[in-house]
Design a protein around this motif. Structure first.
Motif, PDB file in Angstrom:
ATOM      1  N   TRP A 235       1.015  -1.220  -0.091  1.00 19.47           N
ATOM      2  CA  TRP A 235       0.002  -0.086  -0.248  1.00 19.47           C
ATOM      3  C   TRP A 235       0.745   1.227   0.053  1.00 19.47           C
ATOM      4  N   VAL A 236       2.051   1.406   0.655  1.00 20.38           N
ATOM      5  CA  VAL A 236       2.818   2.303   0.714  1.00 20.38           C
ATOM      6  C   VAL A 236       3.302   2.992  -0.728  1.00 20.38           C
ATOM      7  N   LEU A 237       3.748   1.882  -1.615  1.00 16.78           N
ATOM      8  CA  LEU A 237       4.030   2.455  -3.111  1.00 16.78           C
ATOM      9  C   LEU A 237       2.615   2.605  -3.765  1.00 16.78           C
ATOM     10  N   GLY A 238       1.548   2.014  -3.519  1.00 18.76           N
ATOM     11  CA  GLY A 238       0.532   2.375  -4.127  1.00 18.76           C
ATOM     12  C   GLY A 238      -0.113   3.844  -3.702  1.00 18.76           C
ATOM     13  N   LEU A 239       0.017   4.045  -2.463  1.00 17.11           N
ATOM     14  CA  LEU A 239      -0.375   5.595  -1.952  1.00 17.11           C
ATOM     15  C   LEU A 239       0.594   6.560  -2.727  1.00 17.11           C
ATOM     16  N   ALA A 240       1.994   6.203  -2.872  1.00 15.76           N
ATOM     17  CA  ALA A 240       2.846   7.063  -3.417  1.00 15.76           C
ATOM     18  C   ALA A 240       2.588   7.319  -4.842  1.00 15.76           C
ATOM     19  N   ILE A 241       2.100   6.341  -5.626  1.00 15.03           N
ATOM     20  CA  ILE A 241       1.681   6.486  -6.985  1.00 15.03           C
ATOM     21  C   ILE A 241       0.512   7.365  -7.127  1.00 15.03           C
ATOM     22  N   ALA A 242      -0.484   7.301  -6.151  1.00 17.53           N
ATOM     23  CA  ALA A 242      -1.646   7.852  -6.057  1.00 17.53           C
ATOM     24  C   ALA A 242      -1.465   9.457  -5.938  1.00 17.53           C
ATOM     25  N   ALA A 243      -0.286   9.627  -4.827  1.00 16.82           N
ATOM     26  CA  ALA A 243      -0.027  10.969  -4.358  1.00 16.82           C
ATOM     27  C   ALA A 243       0.443  11.614  -5.782  1.00 16.82           C
ATOM     28  N   VAL A 244       1.338  11.050  -6.517  1.00 20.04           N
ATOM     29  CA  VAL A 244       1.832  11.574  -7.826  1.00 20.04           C
ATOM     30  C   VAL A 244       1.053  11.723  -8.686  1.00 20.04           C
ATOM     31  N   ALA A 245      -0.137  10.931  -8.870  1.00 17.16           N
ATOM     32  CA  ALA A 245      -1.350  11.322  -9.903  1.00 17.16           C
ATOM     33  C   ALA A 245      -2.050  12.350  -9.446  1.00 17.16           C
ATOM     34  N   ALA A 246      -2.167  12.639  -8.380  1.00 18.41           N
ATOM     35  CA  ALA A 246      -3.168  13.645  -7.720  1.00 18.41           C
ATOM     36  C   ALA A 246      -2.326  14.921  -8.034  1.00 18.41           C
ATOM     37  N   VAL A 247      -0.910  15.194  -7.906  1.00 20.07           N
ATOM     38  CA  VAL A 247      -0.164  16.192  -8.122  1.00 20.07           C
ATOM     39  C   VAL A 247      -0.324  16.626  -9.708  1.00 20.07           C
ATOM     40  N   TYR A 248      -0.254  15.465 -10.559  1.00 20.90           N
ATOM     41  CA  TYR A 248      -0.251  15.714 -11.975  1.00 20.90           C
ATOM     42  C   TYR A 248      -1.876  16.298 -12.361  1.00 20.90           C
ATOM     43  N   VAL A 249      -2.790  15.808 -11.508  1.00 24.18           N
ATOM     44  CA  VAL A 249      -4.041  16.466 -12.069  1.00 24.18           C
ATOM     45  C   VAL A 249      -3.992  18.010 -11.536  1.00 24.18           C
ATOM     46  N   ARG A 250      -3.568  18.212 -10.507  1.00 26.77           N
ATOM     47  CA  ARG A 250      -3.646  19.602  -9.897  1.00 26.77           C
ATOM     48  C   ARG A 250      -2.831  20.547 -10.788  1.00 26.77           C
ATOM     49  N   ALA A 251      -1.441  19.938 -11.330  1.00 26.81           N
ATOM     50  CA  ALA A 251      -0.458  20.755 -11.763  1.00 26.81           C
ATOM     51  C   ALA A 251      -1.108  20.930 -13.110  1.00 26.81           C
ATOM     52  N   ILE A 252      -1.869  20.083 -13.928  1.00 26.82           N
ATOM     53  CA  ILE A 252      -2.457  20.065 -15.109  1.00 26.82           C
ATOM     54  C   ILE A 252      -3.583  20.853 -15.175  1.00 26.82           C
TER      55      ILE A 252
END
Lengths: 42, 244, 231, 248
Positions: free
Chosen positions: B23-40
């Protein structure tokens, strides 16, 4: 404002590909080792 | 995968093995995806550079984490050489491998950005990019060296020596590139991806992206470390199998 | 028993270096191949540029550094190879001399080997590229000397490491070249200015970096060398 | 030097490579003039043990002392050891004399030329001393290698299969030299899988199996033929008979 959307998309796509490629490679390697250990455990 | 690792651990005295993907790696990937959404979607475009400036959130975050990961390798190499601790060696290896991934992101996104803004793919006078390139060479040599040695103790010693010498090399490369750049451009005043004062919305996105990518970097190192344990366990079981 | 005293650090290093040079003098193969390589490269590089666009005078410094780097790699390659062949290195390790002496001796042997090549390659460069023989060439030779110390310091260590790996021949350039970068950048810029007729005082900043590199890496590699031996 | 401390003392020496235990808790000590013949099949750990005693390998546990001094930390202890290994440790481009003189200089021998001449004469190779080693046969190279190892008159000589490749004359020269070394007060460790060769010069005999010394005997009270049979049974059986003492 100059139009730089192409650059923007290219940057994000390339970065994502590099990261994804590593995650996939790690996943494949760990799956191979896990299978090996599974065979040993039997 | 969890059950496999645990049963293997039960069968030997090796360090406890834990799942590589959890779950840690999953959460990290989700966090990066969220930042992508916010940045874009939710961060305004910068006035001068347009959308290209948004590469900044990926590029700079990758650069920061790459340097953190490479520093961990150098530090852990020192520990590994000093204490002959296998865990330090494994952590050094893990962060070097993750480090080269982040360095590669820096080296690919940098020229893409520079091509549009500077009008050139590569600028040798851009100190940080040039330094990153040479760092990439050293880390690549480190990983190739590790792959070329079969004996565990020897691999740990050799790669630690290389990492420590590499850490000594960085200031020299930095100074050399600086002196090279100073000759071409007495004071390189150019458009940098970093503006001195970002509007607060962009700043928030930037801070969030650094946090998310750092989390992602740490999660990858952790996963790679766990993979290292599994791989060594499999190798030692192989060796025992051959000996028996 | 008591009148027998093992040689000291530098004395033992000199013994090792002298042994390496004696072997080199006997076989001469590595020396001649590196030398022929250097002169061949000089001539080939001459034809890779359009003479009417860039004058030979301007490209001479660049050619000098490329040739120096790769002839250095050729020389370093064999350095620990000859110890490995019949495990001559074991005889050095069981002897009472320190491990630092082995490193310093090997490095000194390599340095003298490379100097011998440059003693011929630099005049050949001056000849083929019609460089004025005089003070600038002498100063550049000094800069080459400074650069060579740094190159040999890291190269000798990596030669000791590479010889024990599976990719010996491939690994030495891969390990060494990133470390040669600051040496070559500074030495080449200093040499270019000297060739352009500038005074030594103007290139002093680059020379300072070179000297600092030499000191740092000779010390660091001497300390690191014992870790590269079998334990 | 104090004669109270043994020439070589090996105490609790172990060495692992990865997870493999190559040498597992070996103890013995030799006095001046002793010669220990170490027998064992391939892979028993004999060569590793010899490299540990020579200081080429670092023990995982335990320590080696030469003349009471720790081998790893004290260069004067290393100066008293001579090693003859599988490989000749010679430089093929140099002549035997140059090789031997180089070794003598490394040990700080005062009369380099005289010492080298003596060592080469003892191994009956002096007449070929000025041709490059490359031109010599394997057996002659082995003689030069032995001359190189004893040029500094070591107090402890370690020999790894020294008879390999030697002809009758070379073997006789080696046997003579080993007796001479013993009578001059050197302690010898002779690794071999040939029991006859070993017993010919040894004062003590030991058998190694799977990293452990499983049996030690005094050669004075030993019946060579019975020992030969016992050794064969040990090696072929692969297990240790109950009546043999097994060090813990």
């Amino acid at each position: 404002m100059i139009d730089t959307s192409g650059t923007f998309i290219a940057g994000y796509v390339v970065a994502t590909i590099v990261y994804a490629a590593y995650v996939v490679s790690l996943w494949r390697r760990s799956r191979a080792v896990a299978r090996k250990l599974e065979r040993r455990a039997k | 995968m969890t059950s496999v690792s645990q049963s293997a651990a039960a069968a030997s005295v090796a360090p406890t093995t834990r799942p590589v993907f959890d779950w840690v790696l999953g959460l990290a990937i989700a966090a990066v995806a969220a930042v992508y959404v916010r940045a874009i979607y939710f961060t305004p475009a910068e006035a001068l550079q347009g959308l290209a400036q948004k590469i900044y959130y990926v590029h700079v975050a990758a650069a920061i984490d790459a340097y953190v990961a490479v520093s961990i390798t150098a530090l852990m190499s020192l520990v590994a050489l000093w204490l002959r601790d296998q865990r330090a060696d494994r952590l050094a290896e893990s962060s070097a491998e993750v480090g080269i991934v982040f360095l590669s992101v820096v080296l690919t996104t940098g020229p893409i950005w520079g091509h549009k803004i500077w009008g050139t793919w590569w600028a040798w006078w851009e100190m940080r990019l040039t330094l990153t390139l040479f760092l990439w060479f050293v880390v690549a040599a480190y990983l190739v060296l590790r792959g070329a040695i079969e004996d565990d103790a020897m691999r740990a010693r050799y790669s630690a020596v290389l990492a420590i010498l590499g850490a000594l090399l960085i200031p020299f490369i930095h100074l050399s590139v600086y002196m090279f750049a100073a000759r071409l451009h007495p004071m390189p005043v150019v458009l940098k991806p970093s503006q001195p004062s970002l509007p607060s919305e962009m700043l928030t996105t930037f801070v969030l992206s650094v946090c998310a990518f750092t989390f992602f970097c740490a999660a990858l190192i952790r996963a790679r470390y766990r993979y290292g344990i599994l791989r060594d366990l499999a190798a030692s079981l192989d060796a025992e199998g051959n000996a028996a | 028993m008591s009148e027998r005293r093992p040689p000291g650090l530098f004395c033992a290093a000199w013994l090792v270096a002298r042994k390496d040079l004696a072997i080199e003098y006997r076989t001469r193969t590595a020396f001649f191949s590196a030398l022929v390589f250097a002169v061949l490269a000089l001539t080939i590089f001459y034809f890779t540029w359009d003479e009417s666009v860039i004058s030979p005078n301007d490209r001479a410094p660049g050619v000098l550094w490329v040739v120096l780097t790769f002839s250095a790699l050729l020389g370093l390659q064999r350095s620990f190879g000859l110890e490995e062949y019949d495990r001559g290195i074991d005889a050095l390790l069981v002897s009472p001399i320190g491990r630092e002496s082995i490193y310093l001796g090997k490095a000194l042997g390599n340095l003298l080997f490379l100097c011998a090549i440059q003693v011929i390659a630099i005049p050949a460069l001056a000849l083929f590229y019609n460089l004025p023989v005089g003070r600038p060439l002498l100063i550049v030779t000094g800069i080459v000397g400074l650069a060579m110390i740094g190159i040999v310091a890291v190269g000798t260590l990596f030669s000791a490491m590479a010889v024990n790996t599976r990719l010996a021949e491939l690994l030495l350039p891969m390990l060494s070249l990133p470390f040669f970068v600051p040496v070559l950048m500074n030495a080449a810029q200093a040499a270019t200015k000297i060739f352009a007729g500038r005074p030594v005082a103007e290139v002093w900043p680059w020379l300072k970096v070179l000297i600092a590199f030499d000191i740092v890496f000779v010390v660091a590699c001497t300390i690191a060398f014992p870790f590269t031996l079998e334990e | 030097m104090a004669q109270t401390s043994p020439a070589v003392e090996v105490s609790g020496v172990s060495r692992t490579f990865g997870r493999r235990r190559a040498v597992d808790g070996v103890d013995f000590s030799l006095d001046a003039g002793d010669c220990l013949a170490l027998f064992g099949p391939n892979g028993a750990g004999k060569t590793t043990l010899l490299r540990l005693i020579a200081g080429l390998l670092k023990p995982t546990a335990g320590a080696v002392h030469v003349g009471g001094r720790s081998l790893r930390s004290d260069a004067t202890a290393r100066a008293q050891v001579g090693l003859i290994s599988h490989q000749s440790m010679l430089y093929r481009a140099l002549t035997p004399r140059e090789n031997v003189e180089f070794a003598a200089r490394l040990y700080g021998v005062p009369d380099v030329h005289g010492a080298a001449t003596r060592a080469l004469e003892r191994m009956r190779i002096a007449d070929r001393a000025d041709a490059p080693v490359r031109a010599l046969s394997r057996g002659l190279q082995q003689r030069v290698s032995i001359a190189r190892a004893i040029v500094h008159e070591p107090r402890v000589v370690l020999l790894d299969e020294p008879y390999t490749g030697l002809d009758a004359a070379g073997g006789a020269a080696l046997t003579d030299m080993l007796h001479l070394l013993r009578s001059s007060g050197a302690a010898l460790v002779l690794v071999t899988h040939n029991v006859d060769e070993g017993l010919a010069v040894a004062s003590r005999a030991a058998v190694m199996l799977a990293g452990r010394v499983v049996r030690t005997d005094d050669c004075a009270t030993l019946d060579a033929r019975a020992y030969q049979a016992d050794y064969r049974a040990l090696v072929l059986g692969g297990s240790v008979p109950a009546d043999l003492s097994v060090p813990a």
